[in-house]
Design an enzyme around this catalytic site. Structure first.
Site, PDB file in Angstrom:
ATOM      1  N   ASP A  43     -90.827  -2.940  18.771  1.00  0.00           N
ATOM      2  CA  ASP A  43     -89.725  -2.027  18.470  1.00  0.00           C
ATOM      3  C   ASP A  43     -88.538  -2.775  17.888  1.00  0.00           C
ATOM      4  O   ASP A  43     -88.389  -3.973  18.085  1.00  0.00           O
ATOM      5  CB  ASP A  43     -89.256  -1.340  19.762  1.00  0.00           C
ATOM      6  N   LYS A  65     -87.514   1.757  15.714  1.00  0.00           N
ATOM      7  CA  LYS A  65     -86.946   3.102  15.789  1.00  0.00           C
ATOM      8  C   LYS A  65     -85.462   2.975  16.048  1.00  0.00           C
ATOM      9  O   LYS A  65     -85.034   2.122  16.780  1.00  0.00           O
ATOM     10  CB  LYS A  65     -87.559   3.892  16.958  1.00  0.00           C
ATOM     11  N   MET A 179     -78.492   5.511  25.338  1.00  0.00           N
ATOM     12  CA  MET A 179     -78.394   6.261  24.073  1.00  0.00           C
ATOM     13  C   MET A 179     -77.254   7.283  24.131  1.00  0.00           C
ATOM     14  O   MET A 179     -77.373   8.395  23.626  1.00  0.00           O
ATOM     15  CB  MET A 179     -79.724   6.993  23.772  1.00  0.00           C
TER      16      MET A 179
HETATM   17  C1  LIG Z   1     -84.854   4.008  23.537  1.00  0.00           C
HETATM   18  S1  LIG Z   1     -83.855   3.385  24.836  1.00  0.00           S
HETATM   19  C2  LIG Z   1     -84.916   2.119  25.419  1.00  0.00           C
HETATM   20  C3  LIG Z   1     -84.606   1.690  26.825  1.00  0.00           C
HETATM   21  C4  LIG Z   1     -85.511   0.581  27.297  1.00  0.00           C
HETATM   22  N1  LIG Z   1     -86.863   1.041  27.443  1.00  0.00           N
HETATM   23  C5  LIG Z   1     -85.024  -0.021  28.610  1.00  0.00           C
HETATM   24  O1  LIG Z   1     -85.730   0.094  29.634  1.00  0.00           O
HETATM   25  O2  LIG Z   1     -83.948  -0.611  28.612  1.00  0.00           O
HETATM   26  C6  LIG Z   1     -82.646   2.518  23.923  1.00  0.00           C
HETATM   27  C7  LIG Z   1     -81.305   2.471  24.629  1.00  0.00           C
HETATM   28  O3  LIG Z   1     -81.328   1.518  25.694  1.00  0.00           O
HETATM   29  C8  LIG Z   1     -80.057   0.931  25.823  1.00  0.00           C
HETATM   30  N2  LIG Z   1     -80.178  -0.518  25.600  1.00  0.00           N
HETATM   31  C9  LIG Z   1     -81.310  -1.193  25.389  1.00  0.00           C
HETATM   32  N3  LIG Z   1     -81.078  -2.508  25.283  1.00  0.00           N
HETATM   33  C10 LIG Z   1     -79.742  -2.665  25.432  1.00  0.00           C
HETATM   34  C11 LIG Z   1     -78.876  -3.773  25.415  1.00  0.00           C
HETATM   35  N4  LIG Z   1     -79.330  -5.021  25.236  1.00  0.00           N
HETATM   36  N5  LIG Z   1     -77.549  -3.577  25.618  1.00  0.00           N
HETATM   37  C12 LIG Z   1     -77.073  -2.331  25.818  1.00  0.00           C
HETATM   38  N6  LIG Z   1     -77.850  -1.233  25.832  1.00  0.00           N
HETATM   39  C13 LIG Z   1     -79.165  -1.393  25.643  1.00  0.00           C
HETATM   40  C14 LIG Z   1     -79.148   1.582  24.787  1.00  0.00           C
HETATM   41  O4  LIG Z   1     -78.507   2.682  25.386  1.00  0.00           O
HETATM   42  C15 LIG Z   1     -80.148   2.023  23.753  1.00  0.00           C
HETATM   43  O5  LIG Z   1     -79.642   3.085  22.967  1.00  0.00           O
END
Ligand SMILES: C[S@@+](CC[C@H](N)C(=O)[O-])C[C@H]1O[C@@H](n2cnc3c(N)ncnc32)[C@H](O)[C@@H]1O
Length: 252
Positions: A43, A65, A179
């Protein structure tokens, strides 16, 4: 150490969590799998530091994505994984954070199993745990929060946020919004309208656990304006609750 392949005749896809960004937060199992993979489908959230650890011989396919921009729709990702899976081939589906937390890992696992493909899920550190740790925010605390809820702020096809504000507006619960930057105003109005104090502390953590992490602090009633003023870049996470006040303010 090399991993044994699945018994012959069995097609397997490994749904692997890559954690929130820092390569040191990969699990040992995730590292072993990406170092011995034949194919890695990853991803957009999986950063260069982690991709650098993937076996040089592996085929890499980006299924990146981003909100509002979907280079590969989910059903095409499912079809791709089904096509790639075959006995004797180690296919790794590498996802940011944890595959089963807002990662659509459940849908991919369902599609694969429906085609007789075995799925192994390797959990990863989800953004809530990684970002909170790096910002110094304990997500639960005996005096400040007895429960924790992970929410999505993502709107499905331009619908309003379908959240039960009355149940979410609990001052003893920490809310972590994935998100949610684009809908921060809706979230704040919904929670305040349901009785949560406008002065509830809030943190927004951008690119958490990476060298570029930025942590911004405010209160719920100013969240929408602050997010605009801070010019938050994705990925970012919002933490709402009294625990935010326990963070050292020099963090991030
Ligand atoms: C599609 S979701 C995926 C979440 C992922 N599966 C997890 O367990 O962290 C994507 C969202 O996760 C959050 N996110 C993921 N990595 C991040 C990071 N390094 N710092 C801040 N927010 C993060 C944000 O809100 C982003 O829009």
């Amino acid at each position: 150490m090399t991993l044994p392949l699945a018994p012959s005749g069995l097609a397997v896809v490994h749904l692997v969590g890559a954690g929130p960004g820092d390569p040191d937060l990969l699990t040992v199992k995730a590292l072993r799998l990406i170092q011995s993979a034949h194919v890695v489908v990853y991803d957009r959230l999986v950063g260069e530091g982690i991709l650098a650890l993937v076996s040089a011989d592996a085929e890499r396919i980006c299924a990146g994505k981003q909100s509002g921009h979907h280079p590969l729709p989910q059903d095409e990702i499912n079809a791709l994984l089904i096509r790639l899976a075959r006995p004797g081939r180690r296919v790794v589906r590498l996802k940011g954070g944890d595959p089963f937390i807002f990662g659509r890992g459940g849908e991919e696992a369902e599609a694969l199993r429906a085609h007789g493909i075995t799925v192994e899920v390797v959990p990863g550190i989800t953004a809530a745990a990684g970002c909170a740790a790096m910002a110094g925010i304990p997500l639960t605390h005996r005096d400040a929060a007895q429960s924790l809820r992970l929410l999505t702020g993502h709107l499905r096809e331009d619908h309003d946020l379908e959240l039960d504000w009355g149940r979410l507006a609990d001052p003893a619960c920490t809310l972590v919004v994935y998100m949610g930057v684009g809908t921060a105003g809706l979230m704040a109005r919904g929670l305040i309208g349901a009785g949560l104090s406008p002065q509830t502390p809030v943190a927004v953590i951008e690119r958490g656990t990476t060298a570029a992490q930025r942590t911004c602090f405010g209160v719920l009633e100013h969240l929408e304006a602050d997010v605009e003023r801070w010019q938050i870049l994705p990925p970012a996470l919002i933490i709402i609750g009294k625990v935010v006040d326990l963070a050292p303010r020099c963090a991030g």
